[in-house]
Design an enzyme around this catalytic site. Structure first.
Site, PDB file in Angstrom:
ATOM      1  N   ASP A 229     155.292 -30.773  19.200  1.00 59.48           N
ATOM      2  CA  ASP A 229     154.138 -31.664  19.084  1.00 59.48           C
ATOM      3  C   ASP A 229     153.781 -31.713  17.608  1.00 59.48           C
ATOM      4  O   ASP A 229     153.201 -30.784  17.058  1.00 59.48           O
ATOM      5  CB  ASP A 229     152.974 -31.131  19.913  1.00 59.48           C
ATOM      6  CG  ASP A 229     151.677 -31.902  19.686  1.00 59.48           C
ATOM      7  OD1 ASP A 229     151.717 -32.964  19.027  1.00 59.48           O
ATOM      8  OD2 ASP A 229     150.622 -31.437  20.167  1.00 59.48           O
TER       9      ASP A 229
ATOM     10  N   TRP B 203     145.866 -26.955  21.368  1.00 59.55           N
ATOM     11  CA  TRP B 203     146.807 -27.951  21.877  1.00 59.55           C
ATOM     12  C   TRP B 203     148.032 -27.303  22.487  1.00 59.55           C
ATOM     13  O   TRP B 203     148.559 -27.793  23.501  1.00 59.55           O
ATOM     14  CB  TRP B 203     147.180 -28.932  20.766  1.00 59.55           C
ATOM     15  CG  TRP B 203     145.982 -29.649  20.223  1.00 59.55           C
ATOM     16  CD1 TRP B 203     145.444 -29.545  18.978  1.00 59.55           C
ATOM     17  CD2 TRP B 203     145.118 -30.541  20.954  1.00 59.55           C
ATOM     18  NE1 TRP B 203     144.311 -30.320  18.877  1.00 59.55           N
ATOM     19  CE2 TRP B 203     144.081 -30.943  20.069  1.00 59.55           C
ATOM     20  CE3 TRP B 203     145.124 -31.032  22.250  1.00 59.55           C
ATOM     21  CZ2 TRP B 203     143.073 -31.819  20.443  1.00 59.55           C
ATOM     22  CZ3 TRP B 203     144.106 -31.912  22.641  1.00 59.55           C
ATOM     23  CH2 TRP B 203     143.107 -32.293  21.747  1.00 59.55           C
TER      24      TRP B 203
ATOM     25  N   LYS C  83     146.918 -40.015  13.176  1.00 52.29           N
ATOM     26  CA  LYS C  83     146.607 -39.147  12.043  1.00 52.29           C
ATOM     27  C   LYS C  83     147.399 -39.553  10.799  1.00 52.29           C
ATOM     28  O   LYS C  83     146.825 -39.754   9.740  1.00 52.29           O
ATOM     29  CB  LYS C  83     146.860 -37.684  12.409  1.00 52.29           C
ATOM     30  CG  LYS C  83     146.042 -37.241  13.627  1.00 52.29           C
ATOM     31  CD  LYS C  83     146.351 -35.838  14.053  1.00 52.29           C
ATOM     32  CE  LYS C  83     145.721 -35.497  15.398  1.00 52.29           C
ATOM     33  NZ  LYS C  83     144.258 -35.528  15.393  1.00 52.29           N
TER      34      LYS C  83
END
Length: 366
Positions: free
Chosen positions: A176, A105, A200
């Site tokens: 992030d 990511w 999540k």
């Protein structure tokens, strides 16, 4: 009517939600309270939904201890859109942003940033397949970065920053935090921008939370479309266009659940206990091995492990699935197994997983 069957869901996302949240959301599908209109049917500008989004913002400010001078924004597009939106707003032409490379990511985030300016890799663990979080001694920042970006938890490789890095000078820290948002206390004042997909720890997919230090709006370096401008959402209180209303409603319910559970300190203690129990078993197992060594930044959210043999891994995944332990297959890029232990994952599920591993190991260990 019998209760619906519920398996233990180890999915990395969309992930497990608190059962009380699912039940409450279900009760309001046909009518939100006594309004006579389902929660998904209310106008985003009507009083019932405005109360929901204001309640969600207030809970985030309270639970995360958000300081004055920060905006709480509800966006769309996931972290993947933030990969582009952040540099589009804050990375000038010819400027440089520093990225800490700790997984897939962060690589994707850096790739988007390169469309708008220069990217400096401040540190990277790619040479060892992202098996650790680089130490501060391995981190070398550029002279004057527009901002410093890192991914706090890496779902694919099972690593997590134990604490946030310290950027040089007055460079804003951008994070992030998609896979560990509100899983532990964090000092928001250290961040310029913190963003996370909700799917999540916060709620269902479709909502992105951003916490933005307002003075960064003055650093906007180019004109961008309204929907990609943080100022649009700050001024419009996240209601410039129709937001994902149902997702924000469920997110509000999850925040209320976190509050009832004792807040972030209690949640963090429970998360650490779950992960520690599983890592302790893996460290002592003769068959299963964690992919991240002690001291290398093991994730409390995503515990990755292998047997060392692809066929044995596949056999265990099938064995566990038959026992109601679902979605343990690791990411396709790394294989093995991955147990995601987000906030709402019950401790009893860790016990059941260890029991299954013990049974499987007794039959397959050399």
């Amino acid at each position: 009517m019998s209760a619906p069957l519920r398996h233990y869901n180890f999915s990395a996302g969309p992930a497990v939600l608190p059962e009380s949240v699912l039940e409450e959301a279900g009760r309001n599908l046909m009518s939100l309270g006594d309004t006579g209109v389902g929660v998904m049917e209310h106008s985003h500008r009507g009083k019932p939904f405005v109360e929901i989004i204001e309640r969600a913002e207030a809970l985030i400010r309270q639970i995360a201890n958000v300081p004055d001078g920060y905006s709480v924004l509800f966006l769309q597009g996931g972290a993947s859109l933030q990969f582009a939106m952040c540099p589009m707003n804050f990375l000038p032409d010819g400027g440089t942003a520093d990225y800490l490379m700790t997984g897939s990511w962060s690589k994707k985030a850096a790739k988007e940033a390169k469309l708008f300016g220069n990217v400096h890799t401040a540190c990277s663990s790619e040479a060892t397949n992202f098996d650790r979080i680089p130490s501060p001694a391995e981190t070398n920042y550029s002279d004057d970065p527009a901002y410093v970006h890192f991914t706090s938890n890496n779902t694919i490789f099972g690593t997590q920053f134990p604490t946030e890095p310290t950027p040089p000078g007055d460079a804003p820290l951008v994070c992030d935090a998609s896979s560990d948002i509100l899983s532990r206390p964090v000092d928001i004042s250290k961040y310029g921008l913190l963003y996370a997909g909700a799917q999540k720890n916060l709620g269902p997919s479709g909502v992105t939370l951003a916490i933005l230090r307002n003075d960064l709006l003055e650093r906007k370096c180019r004109e961008v479309p309204a929907m990609l401008d943080y100022k649009t959402y700050v001024e419009g209180k996240s209601l410039y266009n129709t937001p994902p209303t149902f997702g924000i409603y469920v997110l509000m319910l999850v925040l209320e659940w976190i509050e009832k559970e004792g807040g972030l300190t209690a949640i963090a203690e429970r998360n650490e206990a779950k992960a520690t129990k599983l890592y302790d078993y893996l460290d002592g197992s003769s068959l299963f091995k964690p992919t991240v060594a002690k001291g290398n930044g093991r994730s409390l959210m995503n515990v990755c492990f292998v047997t060392g043999d692809d066929d044995t891994d596949a056999a265990f995944i099938k064995f566990a699935d038959e026992r109601g332990l679902k979605t343990l297959k690791g990411h396709r890029s790394v294989g093995g197994m991955r147990a995601s232990l987000y906030n709402a994952f019950p401790p009893a599920g860790v016990d059941k997983l260890i029991e299954a591993m013990q049974e499987f190991e007794s039959k397959h260990a050399a």
